[in-house]
Motif scaffolding. Structure first.
Motif, PDB file in Angstrom:
ATOM      1  N   MET A  36     -61.442  40.116  42.502  1.00 17.32           N
ATOM      2  CA  MET A  36     -60.072  39.872  42.931  1.00 17.32           C
ATOM      3  C   MET A  36     -59.105  40.553  41.963  1.00 17.32           C
ATOM      4  O   MET A  36     -58.910  40.072  40.837  1.00 17.32           O
ATOM      5  N   PRO A  37     -58.517  41.670  42.346  1.00 13.93           N
ATOM      6  CA  PRO A  37     -57.588  42.371  41.450  1.00 13.93           C
ATOM      7  C   PRO A  37     -56.315  41.556  41.253  1.00 13.93           C
ATOM      8  O   PRO A  37     -55.884  40.826  42.153  1.00 13.93           O
ATOM      9  N   THR A  38     -55.725  41.672  40.086  1.00 13.14           N
ATOM     10  CA  THR A  38     -54.552  40.860  39.775  1.00 13.14           C
ATOM     11  C   THR A  38     -53.299  41.698  39.571  1.00 13.14           C
ATOM     12  O   THR A  38     -53.350  42.843  39.136  1.00 13.14           O
ATOM     13  N   LYS A  39     -52.185  41.071  39.898  1.00 15.43           N
ATOM     14  CA  LYS A  39     -50.861  41.570  39.556  1.00 15.43           C
ATOM     15  C   LYS A  39     -50.356  40.744  38.375  1.00 15.43           C
ATOM     16  O   LYS A  39     -50.967  39.750  37.993  1.00 15.43           O
ATOM     17  N   GLN A  40     -49.213  41.128  37.821  1.00 10.69           N
ATOM     18  CA  GLN A  40     -48.619  40.386  36.707  1.00 10.69           C
ATOM     19  C   GLN A  40     -47.167  40.060  37.033  1.00 10.69           C
ATOM     20  O   GLN A  40     -46.470  40.877  37.651  1.00 10.69           O
ATOM     21  N   VAL A  41     -46.727  38.869  36.600  1.00 14.84           N
ATOM     22  CA  VAL A  41     -45.325  38.501  36.749  1.00 14.84           C
ATOM     23  C   VAL A  41     -44.944  37.595  35.578  1.00 14.84           C
ATOM     24  O   VAL A  41     -45.726  36.732  35.169  1.00 14.84           O
ATOM     25  N   GLU A  42     -43.764  37.800  35.026  1.00 18.72           N
ATOM     26  CA  GLU A  42     -43.272  36.920  33.977  1.00 18.72           C
ATOM     27  C   GLU A  42     -42.741  35.648  34.616  1.00 18.72           C
ATOM     28  O   GLU A  42     -41.888  35.688  35.511  1.00 18.72           O
ATOM     29  N   LEU A 126     -41.879  34.148  41.764  1.00 18.42           N
ATOM     30  CA  LEU A 126     -42.281  34.843  42.994  1.00 18.42           C
ATOM     31  C   LEU A 126     -41.359  34.499  44.166  1.00 18.42           C
ATOM     32  O   LEU A 126     -41.636  34.896  45.299  1.00 18.42           O
ATOM     33  N   HIS A 127     -40.294  33.766  43.876  1.00 14.73           N
ATOM     34  CA  HIS A 127     -39.301  33.401  44.895  1.00 14.73           C
ATOM     35  C   HIS A 127     -39.956  32.642  46.051  1.00 14.73           C
ATOM     36  O   HIS A 127     -39.703  32.919  47.228  1.00 14.73           O
ATOM     37  N   ILE A 128     -40.777  31.677  45.680  1.00 12.97           N
ATOM     38  CA  ILE A 128     -41.460  30.825  46.656  1.00 12.97           C
ATOM     39  C   ILE A 128     -40.791  29.457  46.638  1.00 12.97           C
ATOM     40  O   ILE A 128     -40.979  28.681  45.692  1.00 12.97           O
ATOM     41  N   PRO A 129     -39.994  29.122  47.649  1.00 12.89           N
ATOM     42  CA  PRO A 129     -39.299  27.837  47.642  1.00 12.89           C
ATOM     43  C   PRO A 129     -40.207  26.648  47.899  1.00 12.89           C
ATOM     44  O   PRO A 129     -39.951  25.535  47.433  1.00 12.89           O
ATOM     45  N   GLU A 130     -41.288  26.870  48.647  1.00 13.75           N
ATOM     46  CA  GLU A 130     -42.205  25.778  48.988  1.00 13.75           C
ATOM     47  C   GLU A 130     -43.561  26.382  49.326  1.00 13.75           C
ATOM     48  O   GLU A 130     -43.671  27.543  49.723  1.00 13.75           O
ATOM     49  N   ALA A 131     -44.606  25.566  49.153  1.00 14.75           N
ATOM     50  CA  ALA A 131     -45.958  26.063  49.392  1.00 14.75           C
ATOM     51  C   ALA A 131     -46.898  24.884  49.599  1.00 14.75           C
ATOM     52  O   ALA A 131     -46.604  23.751  49.210  1.00 14.75           O
TER      53      ALA A 131
END
Length: 336
Positions: A36-42, A126-131
């Motif tokens: 599973m390749p990964t991205k990065q985010v602060e 990640l600008h995810i308001p709900e999940a």
């Protein structure tokens, strides 16, 4: 003409033989493990490594792994969810994989308030308001904490071993269980010998835990090694040690999390729709019918036992785990 036909026959025969030979080789070759390749985010205090699948505009589902495991617990679950049109996020928890602390001075906390806040910070980044939040072990605890802290952001919760928020104040440590052999590593990590052992032998300890946690799961060595790479993280040892030392009252929490820990000590109820899961062959926590933790859920909740499954249900029973997540996602009251 006769010569031409003979040559064509010989060429076709040779091609057929070559095709048969390569087909047989393909059948004999071991199936390659999905990586599973990964991205990065602060996000908050971390630079988080995470896997993402599915459409960006799909309703989000966040899958959270435990210790000592990694994002590949969801190598089979994630594609099932992505094919149904959901945006699937699978982060490495702090101290694992490519997740790193942004500042060398940040305490390497492993307490429940920290991993719960990490999840909220990731959703913000990640600008995810709900999940829909789903996890087991540390990941299940992070999901429970986030659901309790920010109920409006949790459309649904899948948690292995039910309600995982703990009151870790010294006055309220849980009563000793009748059999605590499955928790041997927690007590080992309270000692400096445990620090030295985990530092020098993290893969051997992880292998021992995988076998003890899931005695009916016959994983192969490539599967184990794929996950074990995530434990080479430079913060792995300190985060793990603090997690268990804090949990058992042998290390203080860090100031940034005091207010959250005080709230969690009240054992807040979770109002989000929930499905809780126990593996009937769990070598760490004995499976129950779920009634003991029922009062901790104020929203609709189902409890399921998975026969023959151990401590890591998403990897041992990916279809059953994915079905639980999909049920909540499909029935969820999405606002966005």
């Amino acid at each position: 003409m006769h010569e031409f036909n003979r040559r064509r026959f010989l060429l076709n025969a040779a091609a057929g033989a070559a095709s048969l030979s390569f087909d047989n080789l393909a059948l004999a070759a071991p199936k390659a493990l999905a990586v599973m390749p990964t991205k990065q985010v602060e996000a908050g205090v971390l630079d988080v490594g995470y896997y993402e699948a599915g459409p960006e505009n799909g309703h989000p589902i966040i899958l959270l792994h435990g210790f000592p495991y990694d994002i590949h617990s969801y190598a089979e679950v994630a594609p099932i969810l992505a094919r149904q049109g959901y945006r699937v996020i699978v982060p490495h928890l702090r101290g694992h994989g490519s997740t790193r602390f942004l500042d060398d001075a940040t305490p390497r906390a492993g307490q429940q308030a920290a991993i719960g806040q990490d999840l909220i910070d990731l959703m913000d980044a990640l600008h995810i308001p709900e999940a829909v939040l789903a996890g087991y072990d540390w990941g299940g605890r992070a999901a429970c904490v986030a659901a309790a802290l920010k109920p409006s952001r949790c459309v649904g919760l899948v948690s292995v071993n039910s309600y995982l928020i703990q009151d870790i104040s010294k006055a309220n440590l849980p009563a000793p269980a009748p059999v605590e052999a499955g928790f041997w590593y927690q007590f080992y990590f309270l000692t400096e010998r445990g620090r030295a052992g985990l530092s020098a032998n993290r893969k051997d300890i992880g292998h021992l835990m995988w076998k003890g946690n899931s005695p009916t799961w016959h994983f192969d060595e490539p599967t184990f090694k794929r996950s074990a790479q995530a434990w080479d993280n430079p913060d792995y040892v300190e985060v793990v040690l603090h997690s268990y030392r804090h949990r058992l009252g042998h290390a203080p929490g860090y100031p940034d999390y005091e207010e959250t820990e005080a709230f969690l000590a009240t054992l807040p109820r979770i109002s989000s729709p929930a499905i809780t899961i126990d593996g009937a062959a769990d070598g760490v926590i004995k499976a129950t019918d779920g009634t003991a933790s029922a009062a901790r859920f104020s929203g609709p909740r189902q409890h399921r036992q998975l026969a023959g499954i151990g401590h890591n249900p998403p990897q041992e029973a990916p279809r059953a785990f994915a079905d639980a997540v999909l049920e909540l996602a499909r029935k969820g009251r999405w606002r966005t």
